[in-house]
Scaffold this motif. Structure first.
Motif, short mmCIF file in Angstrom:
data_model
loop_
_atom_site.label_atom_id
_atom_site.label_comp_id
_atom_site.label_asym_id
_atom_site.label_seq_id
_atom_site.Cartn_x
_atom_site.Cartn_y
_atom_site.Cartn_z
N ALA A 424 40.92 31.65 55.74
CA ALA A 424 41.99 32.90 54.27
C ALA A 424 41.69 32.25 53.15
CB ALA A 424 43.02 31.22 55.47
N TYR A 425 41.49 31.28 52.67
CA TYR A 425 41.43 31.62 51.10
C TYR A 425 40.25 31.84 50.52
CZ TYR A 425 39.36 29.68 46.52
OH TYR A 425 38.63 29.50 45.23
N ALA A 426 39.54 32.53 50.85
CA ALA A 426 38.56 34.29 51.15
C ALA A 426 38.67 35.20 50.87
CB ALA A 426 36.86 33.68 51.91
N GLN A 427 39.70 35.30 51.44
CA GLN A 427 39.78 36.44 51.80
C GLN A 427 41.77 37.12 50.21
OE1 GLN A 427 41.57 37.72 55.54
NE2 GLN A 427 40.10 36.20 56.50
N GLN A 428 41.62 35.46 50.11
CA GLN A 428 42.75 36.06 48.97
C GLN A 428 41.78 36.31 47.12
OE1 GLN A 428 46.09 35.03 49.43
NE2 GLN A 428 45.29 34.39 51.76
N VAL A 429 42.98 37.22 46.82
CA VAL A 429 42.75 37.76 45.31
C VAL A 429 43.49 37.31 44.77
CG1 VAL A 429 42.83 39.90 44.03
CG2 VAL A 429 42.02 39.95 46.26
N SER A 430 42.61 36.57 43.16
CA SER A 430 43.71 34.92 42.29
C SER A 430 43.85 36.26 41.34
CB SER A 430 42.78 33.99 42.38
OG SER A 430 41.61 34.85 41.00
N ASP A 431 44.98 35.86 40.33
CA ASP A 431 44.92 36.14 39.31
C ASP A 431 44.01 36.21 38.27
OD1 ASP A 431 47.49 36.06 40.31
OD2 ASP A 431 48.82 34.49 38.75
#
Length: 441
Positions: A424-431
């Motif tokens: 789930a984390y690996a699919q996030q796009v951060s600021d």
């Protein structure tokens, strides 16, 4: 005996028991049980739908579909911050048998191995935490807006501003039987530590869970959030949950301490430390079990000038740059952080240490240098811990000795949930990614 305990609670105005257990993520869960129903909660257990609890692995039907939390009578104590309610710790059962995916039962199993040797495992737990608040914009920040010093360790002004929270913690923990030792402002803004006396391992884990329940309640009363997030602030140190470990024999004599030995440890103590380092990568998964944990376990500077992050698998006498620090004949295990399941982390720590003893692993060489200075100078360093949760989970998957000691059922549940967390984390796009890449090419 139970009838007498119930009557004593009734005389104290108690009408309800908060029967609590700990899920795989280390979060206290439970239900309220009327005092009159306590005998059944002790004998059979308070009932919960097994699949509704993280990490039980229980089916949706049949005799093992129900999770029963059996109240441990000696754990009963009135909650000073919740009048009329007593707290109780539960062991997990299913189908009338101890549940092999219950982390408290897992720690119990490791302690049986110690009792066979006539040893007792003592643990002092050092809770570090942040007091946070969510702003009107939805973003998290330090609850005390005046806490802005570049080097805020031991800041008395901040402690005075937050005296209401700290003093309520003092009163409530004292009423719950904690022997408080000190409170201080830690090295990051909004960060505190509260120290209390060590205990036998199972009691120490129970006490830490009660500490968390109390801190959550008190912080909420003061309009704050008690946060066990290891690294909520970029550019500042994170929170650890250091374990101070010692063993005693049947006569109460130290097993791991030797004032004349290397780093103040006996041969047994050195082998225990060697076991921790041998299994360090796999232990990271259980002691530092979140994506955010590895933001704390990074080689980095902080606004205050230091991070205390135990990055390298090494041991040293009073050396805080090592993963294993020895002090006064104890082993300080610096890997755990407050996002861990304390029962699972202690069970794994003990299993690793006992493996070092049983296999007579060679004693680690004492490191008497600042490893951060060595890193800055480009010098050779000891092996480092995993850089992220994915790497730590891979290490646990491949550590057959530790998995066998802890039990395959718990490890499979843990790995499945944590792999999903990583995915789930690996699919996030951060600021950070947007700022760096959106118009950068």
């Amino acid at each position: 005996m139970l009838a007498q305990r119930i009557e004593a609670l009734r005389e104290q105005g108690i009408h309800t028991v908060m029967a609590t257990f700990t899920d795989l993520h280390g979060v206290p869960k439970g239900k309220l049980v009327p005092l009159d129903a306590l005998p059944d909660a002790v004998a059979t257990g308070a009932g919960f739908a097994g699949p509704s609890i993280w990490g039980t692995g229980l089916p949706r039907m049949g005799a093992r579909g129900e999770y029963h939390g059996r109240v441990v009578p000696e754990s009963l104590r009135p909650l000073p911050w919740l009048p009329g309610v007593a707290h109780a710790v539960c062991d997990g059962f299913a189908g009338g048998q101890p549940l092999d995916t219950c982390s408290r039962q897992m720690l119990r199993r490791q302690l049986v191995r110690l009792r066979e040797r006539g040893w007792t495992f003592h643990v002092g737990i050092e809770p570090e935490f942040f007091l946070l608040r969510r702003g009107a914009d939805g973003r998290w920040g330090v609850a005390d807006g005046e806490d802005r010093l570049g080097k805020p360790s031991y800041d008395l002004k901040a402690m005075v501003r937050n005296h209401g929270f700290l003093d309520d913690m003092r009163r409530h923990l004292g009423a719950l039987g904690f022997e408080l030792q000190q409170m201080d402002h830690e090295d990051a803004t909004g960060q505190y530590e509260i120290n209390y006396r060590f205990d036998e391992a199972l009691a120490a884990a129970d006490r830490y869970q009660l500490f968390k329940l109390t801190a959550h309640a008190v912080a909420q009363q003061h309009g704050q959030v008690f946060s066990c997030m290891p690294k909520p602030l970029a550019g500042a140190p994170g929170s650890g949950l250091h374990f101070h470990l010692s063993l005693t024999d049947a006569d109460g004599k130290p097993v791991m301490a030797d004032a004349g030995g290397p780093m103040g440890l006996s041969a047994t103590g050195l082998r225990f430390a060697a076991g921790l380092l041998e299994h360090g990568d796999a232990l990271a998964a259980l002691c530092a079990p979140t994506v955010n944990s590895y933001k704390r376990l990074a080689v980095s500077e902080s606004a205050s000038g230091t991070t205390w992050s135990p990055v390298w698998k090494a041991a040293g006498d009073n050396n805080r740059t090592c993963l294993v620090r020895t002090v006064a004949g104890r082993i300080e295990w610096r890997l755990p952080d407050p996002s861990c399941n304390v029962y699972a982390a202690l069970a794994a720590t003990l299993a690793a240490g006992l493996d070092g003893i049983d296999r007579e692993l060679p004693a680690p060489e004492a490191v008497d240098a600042d490893l951060y200075q060595r890193h800055a100078a480009g010098e050779t360093l000891p092996p480092r811990l995993p850089r992220d949760l994915h790497e730590a989970l891979a290490a646990l998957r491949s550590d057959a000795i530790l998995r066998d000691d802890l039990g395959e059922a718990f490890c499979e549940q843990f790995l499945a949930l944590k792999r999903a967390e990583w995915d789930a984390y690996a699919q996030q796009v951060s600021d950070w990614e947007l700022a760096r890449y959106a118009d950068g090419f």
